[in-house]
Scaffold this active site. Structure first.
Site, PDB file in Angstrom:
ATOM      1  N   TYR A  35      33.328  49.489  61.582  1.00 14.73           N
ATOM      2  CA  TYR A  35      34.099  48.380  61.011  1.00 14.73           C
ATOM      3  C   TYR A  35      34.841  48.808  59.740  1.00 14.73           C
ATOM      4  O   TYR A  35      36.034  48.538  59.576  1.00 14.73           O
ATOM      5  CB  TYR A  35      33.140  47.222  60.717  1.00 14.73           C
ATOM      6  CG  TYR A  35      33.781  45.942  60.230  1.00 14.73           C
ATOM      7  CD1 TYR A  35      34.398  45.066  61.117  1.00 14.73           C
ATOM      8  CD2 TYR A  35      33.739  45.596  58.879  1.00 14.73           C
ATOM      9  CE1 TYR A  35      34.967  43.878  60.671  1.00 14.73           C
ATOM     10  CE2 TYR A  35      34.306  44.407  58.427  1.00 14.73           C
ATOM     11  CZ  TYR A  35      34.917  43.552  59.319  1.00 14.73           C
ATOM     12  OH  TYR A  35      35.471  42.384  58.872  1.00 14.73           O
TER      13      TYR A  35
ATOM     14  N   ASN B 217      44.742  39.004  61.918  1.00 16.17           N
ATOM     15  CA  ASN B 217      43.447  38.539  61.417  1.00 16.17           C
ATOM     16  C   ASN B 217      42.306  38.770  62.398  1.00 16.17           C
ATOM     17  O   ASN B 217      41.159  38.936  61.985  1.00 16.17           O
ATOM     18  CB  ASN B 217      43.552  37.041  61.090  1.00 16.17           C
ATOM     19  CG  ASN B 217      42.207  36.412  60.809  1.00 16.17           C
ATOM     20  OD1 ASN B 217      41.599  36.679  59.780  1.00 16.17           O
ATOM     21  ND2 ASN B 217      41.717  35.611  61.745  1.00 16.17           N
TER      22      ASN B 217
ATOM     23  N   VAL C  94      43.403  40.687  72.686  1.00 13.84           N
ATOM     24  CA  VAL C  94      44.169  41.831  72.181  1.00 13.84           C
ATOM     25  C   VAL C  94      43.828  43.143  72.883  1.00 13.84           C
ATOM     26  O   VAL C  94      44.599  44.097  72.815  1.00 13.84           O
ATOM     27  CB  VAL C  94      43.980  42.016  70.649  1.00 13.84           C
ATOM     28  CG1 VAL C  94      44.665  40.891  69.894  1.00 13.84           C
ATOM     29  CG2 VAL C  94      42.517  42.140  70.274  1.00 13.84           C
TER      30      VAL C  94
END
EC number: 1.1.1.100
Lengths: 78, 247
Positions: free
Chosen positions: B154, B89, B63
């Site tokens: 995160y 995901n 990605v």
């Protein structure tokens, strides 16, 4: 074979769910035909398919009336 | 088989939660494209889909490569058809105390966990709008809601998914496309296996159900959101965390 103006008007009417008779050459999608911003994006998608072309985002943003759509297609049709 | 004939794309599907999601969507009849960062991973996806008697295949997708997200969507459209269900995901962790965090650690999280969600969602939009049906399901995390020391990067990226989910849901709701998030708690996967035992024990004290979750338990929530049973749910997050965080 319909001319470009007729084809554009037909698509505008279909996409925006308005009678074809309401779609004038000077009509603005948003101001006259009640389109919202997402409708105008979809309209450009439909024009791309009808005329088998790709309209870049910066050009698409300038197409706000039937006349502008006809002009763009006329100028860029292969 | 409510998803029969529909194309689903699940990123990060070679193992863990992504694999469970791919199999769940396949069990509902969808043709599932699962992505992995390596060819080996993609082959493994093809293999488990085949073993499950499912339609679909694994594909390689990194990605963070420029243009890769757009390219895979066109490749899928050409070979299978427009993507009707997108499950974002794929994700990584680069934990560190903020005082010690490197720019590379921050950027790696944003480039992997956040930017592709925007790129892939944008790329599938045309097909979903035309079909007047679509499902975008973003896998967030409990720490996006609760915070967690050592995970500023995160948790920031995961919290960002909540805002993205709500805004996009408002943008395209009128076209029959729903956008939701699933926020897993601590699930028994490779990502949580690396946690020290001591930390795990402490974690369990705060989980009402007293155990880690299974990937299947996340996949079930995703499977529900993807189905027509969830047709009136959009812009929302389902928290699946064993009672670790109650919204």
């Amino acid at each position: 074979m319909e001319n470009i103006e007729q084809r554009v008007k037909k698509i505008v009417a279909e996409q925006l769910g308005v009678p074809e008779t309401d779609v004038k050459i000077e009509s603005s999608f948003v101001n006259d035909l009640g389109a919202d911003s997402l409708d105008t994006v979809e309209l450009v998608m439909a024009l791309e398919e009808e005329f088998e072309c790709e309209i870049p985002d910066e050009e698409a943003e300038k197409i706000t009336t039937v006349q502008q759509a006809v002009d763009y297609v006329t100028a860029n049709l292969k | 088989m409510s998803l029969a004939g529909k194309i689903a794309l699940v990123t990060g599907a070679s193992r863990g939660i992504g694999q469970a999601i791919a199999l769940e969507l396949a069990s509902q009849g969808a043709t599932v494209i699962g992505t992995a960062t390596s060819d080996t991973g993609a082959d493994a996806i093809t293999a488990y889909l085949k073993a499950a008697g499912a339609q679909g295949a694994g594909m390689r997708l990194n990605v963070t490569e420029a243009g890769a997200c757009e390219a895979i969507i066109s490749a899928i459209e050409k070979e299978y058809g427009p993507v009707a269900i997108l499950v974002n995901n794929a994700g990584i962790t680069r934990d560190n105390l903020l005082m010690r965090m490197k720019d590379e650690e921050w950027d790696a999280i944003m480039d992997t966990n956040l930017k592709p969600v925007y790129q892939l969602s944008k790329a599938v939009m045309r097909g979903m709008m035309k079909a007047r049906w679509g499902r975008i399901i973003n896998i967030a995390s409990v720490v996006g809601a609760t915070g967690n020391a050592g995970q500023t990067n995160y948790s920031a990226a995961k919290a960002a998914l909540f805002g993205f989910t709500k805004s996009l849901a408002k943008e395209i709701g009128s076209r029959g496309v729903t956008v939701n998030a699933v926020a897993p708690g601590f699930i028994d996967t490779d990502m949580t296996k690396v946690l020290p035992e001591e930390q795990k024990a402490k974690l369990l004290e705060n989980i009402a159900l007293g155990r880690l979750g299974e990937p299947k338990e996340i996949a079930d929530a995703v499977g529900f959101l993807a189905s027509d049973r969830a047709s009136y749910i959009t812009g929302n997050t389902i928290h699946v965390n064993g009672g670790m965080f109650m919204n």
